[in-house]
Design an enzyme around this catalytic site. Sequence first.
Site: not given
Length: 155
Positions: A40, A45-47, A50
């Site tokens: 998402k 975590g995704c930030t 990325a």
Amino acid sequence: MSELAEGKKAPAFRMKASGGREVSSAALKGRPYLLYFYPKADTPGCTKQACGMQEALPQLGKIGIEVIGVSPDPLPPIEKFAKKYGLEFPLASDEDHKVAEAYGVWVQKSMYGKTYMGMERTSFLVGADGKIARIWRKVKPEQHAAQVLEAAAAL
């Protein structure tokens, strides 16, 4: 569908991506790339993952690796996420999770006793020959960019 493995041909894909782009395996033919699936946009975590990939982009670019992030989010939140963190590589929208299913990363997950289908944080490094050179399952966002750089340099 058979389990994807290193050395096998990467499944074909075509998706809309951030910045009004479209990404496809056909457009990448003959070039190595990293396809990384994340659950998402704009979550911690995704930030981390990325931003780590964004930091590694100059080195990855030097060795000719294209980076594409894929999530089940629709394009508007993806665009917002890309702008917020200055992410230059394409973030693709796989809303119908057809690509995630082809790569075997649309899986049953559970949280707080509830089970649901979702994106497994997995990355595929695909060589210029279109074959999967490396697979990372259940990626640790903080360490991922370094792992990719190391494997990509060896391609």
